[in-house]
Scaffold this active site. Structure first.
Site, PDB file in Angstrom:
ATOM      1  N   LYS A   1       8.452   0.780 -10.335  1.00 42.18           N
ATOM      2  CA  LYS A   1       9.353  -0.388 -10.388  1.00 42.18           C
ATOM      3  C   LYS A   1      10.819   0.063 -10.320  1.00 42.18           C
ATOM      4  O   LYS A   1      11.639  -0.566  -9.656  1.00 42.18           O
ATOM      5  CB  LYS A   1       9.122  -1.203 -11.671  1.00 42.18           C
ATOM      6  CG  LYS A   1       7.780  -1.878 -11.800  1.00 42.18           C
ATOM      7  CD  LYS A   1       7.388  -2.736 -10.619  1.00 42.18           C
ATOM      8  CE  LYS A   1       8.162  -4.015 -10.449  1.00 42.18           C
ATOM      9  NZ  LYS A   1       7.621  -4.829  -9.320  1.00 42.18           N
TER      10      LYS A   1
ATOM     11  N   ARG B   1      -3.549  -8.898   0.121  1.00 44.17           N
ATOM     12  CA  ARG B   1      -4.058  -7.591   0.525  1.00 44.17           C
ATOM     13  C   ARG B   1      -5.276  -7.729   1.428  1.00 44.17           C
ATOM     14  O   ARG B   1      -5.494  -6.950   2.329  1.00 44.17           O
ATOM     15  CB  ARG B   1      -4.445  -6.798  -0.729  1.00 44.17           C
ATOM     16  CG  ARG B   1      -4.524  -5.349  -0.465  1.00 44.17           C
ATOM     17  CD  ARG B   1      -4.825  -4.534  -1.676  1.00 44.17           C
ATOM     18  NE  ARG B   1      -4.735  -5.160  -2.971  1.00 44.17           N
ATOM     19  CZ  ARG B   1      -4.959  -4.503  -4.093  1.00 44.17           C
ATOM     20  NH1 ARG B   1      -5.243  -3.211  -4.027  1.00 44.17           N
ATOM     21  NH2 ARG B   1      -4.893  -5.085  -5.265  1.00 44.17           N
TER      22      ARG B   1
ATOM     23  N   LYS C   1      -9.354 -15.132  -3.731  1.00 39.70           N
ATOM     24  CA  LYS C   1      -7.883 -15.182  -3.748  1.00 39.70           C
ATOM     25  C   LYS C   1      -7.345 -16.172  -2.709  1.00 39.70           C
ATOM     26  O   LYS C   1      -6.425 -16.935  -2.989  1.00 39.70           O
ATOM     27  CB  LYS C   1      -7.318 -13.784  -3.494  1.00 39.70           C
ATOM     28  CG  LYS C   1      -7.906 -12.793  -4.493  1.00 39.70           C
ATOM     29  CD  LYS C   1      -6.980 -11.719  -4.914  1.00 39.70           C
ATOM     30  CE  LYS C   1      -7.549 -11.064  -6.169  1.00 39.70           C
ATOM     31  NZ  LYS C   1      -7.060  -9.778  -6.451  1.00 39.70           N
TER      32      LYS C   1
ATOM     33  N   ALA D   1       4.457  -8.267  -4.493  1.00 37.17           N
ATOM     34  CA  ALA D   1       3.289  -7.376  -4.483  1.00 37.17           C
ATOM     35  C   ALA D   1       3.664  -6.049  -5.122  1.00 37.17           C
ATOM     36  O   ALA D   1       4.746  -5.513  -4.878  1.00 37.17           O
ATOM     37  CB  ALA D   1       2.818  -7.148  -3.048  1.00 37.17           C
TER      38      ALA D   1
ATOM     39  N   GLY E   1      11.240  -9.981 -17.824  1.00 36.48           N
ATOM     40  CA  GLY E   1      10.620  -9.579 -19.086  1.00 36.48           C
ATOM     41  C   GLY E   1       9.108  -9.742 -19.008  1.00 36.48           C
ATOM     42  O   GLY E   1       8.552 -10.137 -17.973  1.00 36.48           O
ATOM     43  N   LEU E   2       8.435  -9.455 -20.106  1.00 36.07           N
ATOM     44  CA  LEU E   2       6.984  -9.633 -20.147  1.00 36.07           C
ATOM     45  C   LEU E   2       6.680 -11.129 -19.977  1.00 36.07           C
ATOM     46  O   LEU E   2       7.207 -11.962 -20.705  1.00 36.07           O
ATOM     47  CB  LEU E   2       6.437  -9.126 -21.488  1.00 36.07           C
ATOM     48  CG  LEU E   2       4.930  -9.199 -21.652  1.00 36.07           C
ATOM     49  CD1 LEU E   2       4.204  -8.281 -20.671  1.00 36.07           C
ATOM     50  CD2 LEU E   2       4.528  -8.855 -23.088  1.00 36.07           C
TER      51      LEU E   2
END
Ligand SMILES: NC(=O)c1ccc[n+]([C@@H]2O[C@H](COP(=O)([O-])OP(=O)(O)OC[C@H]3O[C@@H](n4cnc5c(N)ncnc54)[C@H](OP(=O)(O)O)[C@@H]3O)[C@@H](O)[C@H]2O)c1
Length: 344
Positions: free
Chosen positions: A171, A37, A44, A85, A199-200
């Site tokens: 999403k 970004r 970053k 992203a 999944g998580l």
């Protein structure tokens, strides 16, 4: 094509999953175009520049989801695009009124850029929040969670809040938008699209000096942080949506992304999780294996649900998960200790 001649774009490059994916892609010999970004954010940029082979095979591009056309420069010349992203917080001052509008517009722009630029395959980091087995009429769960399940956006699940609902919408609608651009090689339109409904995600990514949001959800029983996007309530929301919580290790997720890249042909929707557990089972594991963290009794009591994990599409293609529940949960504790999120 030699791997170093093969260019791969990864959006949201400095994130938890993306930075590990880029590390693996560079390691395998690919040339990577990563978007961030803000290229002025040294915290970053330095994560990516410090990777082995970054000097010779990593190019950084600035692109913001609120300005969708900015991704075109990074996509030019690439054969594969990984879109990771995802906006978690809304940014005022742009043409979009919420994160969902911005994310869907970017999904569409990226897919169109891929078609225009002759990209072979677009692989999207979708989420299991879009694949709830809740029935549309609100009468409970289907028998199993698999690629046929789409979260009914009109239903409000327990433990939801504006932030979680916005993430679910962004999403789900982005995934549907991206899937609409996919065609198999046999259909002959050119762009293959894979949405990986992840999944998580747990596990340590040692490139990062902080505990990623999804790791914080795993250990929310241990820090007794109930509210907020990284708290126990968010974990319970995932459980309400899924009946149980599909979980997966960050190493397996990155391997699954690269597996999708390496297929001669692949197109469509695939869910990606190695275990399907309840919040109580996570709490019980920590109580037994990390007794230094006392677990509140209420975290050990929950509803037993019969819904099964029915997704086999990725494994039918030949993908094998390497990390089990124990590795996922232990590596979350390791990550949180390393980064100071857990003190003991
Ligand atoms: N972790 C999970 O459990 C999980 C599960 C299923 C799906 N996913 C999906 O996997 C992807 C990566 O997730 P993650 O856990 O690695 O999250 P993460 O570490 O928060 O990474 C998200 C990335 O999105 C970027 N981003 C946020 N807002 C942006 C904007 N306005 N413009 C451009 N980039 C922006 C962030 O960039 P900055 O660094 O600039 O903020 C960050 O690099 C996401 O699409 C997520 O929905 C994650």
């Amino acid at each position: 094509m030699e791997k170093n001649e093969c260019r791969v774009c990864v959006t949201g490059g400095a994130g938890y999953i993306a930075s590990e994916l880029i590390r693996k892609l560079l390691d395998e010999g690919y040339t990577v175009h990563a978007t961030l970004r803000n290229l002025g954010d040294a915290s970053k940029v330095d994560i990516l520049k410090s990777l082995p082979n970054a000097n010779s095979r990593l190019l950084l591009f600035q692109a913001n989801i609120y300005n969708p056309t900015e991704f075109q420069h990074a996509i030019n010349g690439c054969q594969y695009v990984f879109h990771l992203a995802s906006p978690l917080q809304h940014t005022e001052g742009y043409q979009f009124k919420n994160t969902t509008e911005a994310a869907v517009a970017t999904a569409k722009t990226i897919a169109m850029s891929c078609v225009r630029s002759g990209v072979r395959r677009l692989i999207y980091a979708a989420s299991i929040v879009s694949a709830s087995p809740l029935k549309d009429d609100g009468s409970g769960y289907k028998d199993s969670m698999d690629e046929t399940c789409w979260t009914p956006l009109s239903l409000s699940a327990n433990f939801s809040d504006d932030h979680l609902a916005a993430y679910r919408d962004s999403k789900t609608l982005s995934e549907k938008e991206i899937l609409s651009y996919g065609s198999s090689i046999e259909e002959g339109r050119g762009l293959e699209v894979v949405t990986l409904g992840i999944g998580l995600v747990g596990g340590d990514n040692t490139l990062l000096s902080y505990t990623p949001g999804s790791v914080a959800l795993f250990i929310s029983h241990l820090v007794d942080k109930v509210y907020g996007p990284h708290g126990y309530k968010a974990l319970k929301y995932l459980e309400e949506l899924g009946g149980k919580i599909p979980i997966v290790h960050v190493n397996d997720v990155c391997d699954a992304f690269i597996f999708c890249l390496n297929q001669a042909s692949i197109n469509g929707r695939f869910l990606c999780a190695s275990s399907f557990v309840s919040s109580v089972e996570i709490a019980e594991y920590y109580q037994e294996n990390h007794p230094e963290f006392p677990i509140k009794q209420e975290y050990l009591e929950g509803t037993k649900r019969e819904v099964q994990w029915g997704s086999t599409r990725l494994m039918e293609k030949g993908f094998e998960y390497r990390c089990d529940t124990k590795m996922i949960l232990d590596d979350c504790v390791r990550c949180a200790r390393r980064t100071g999120y857990l003190q003991k």
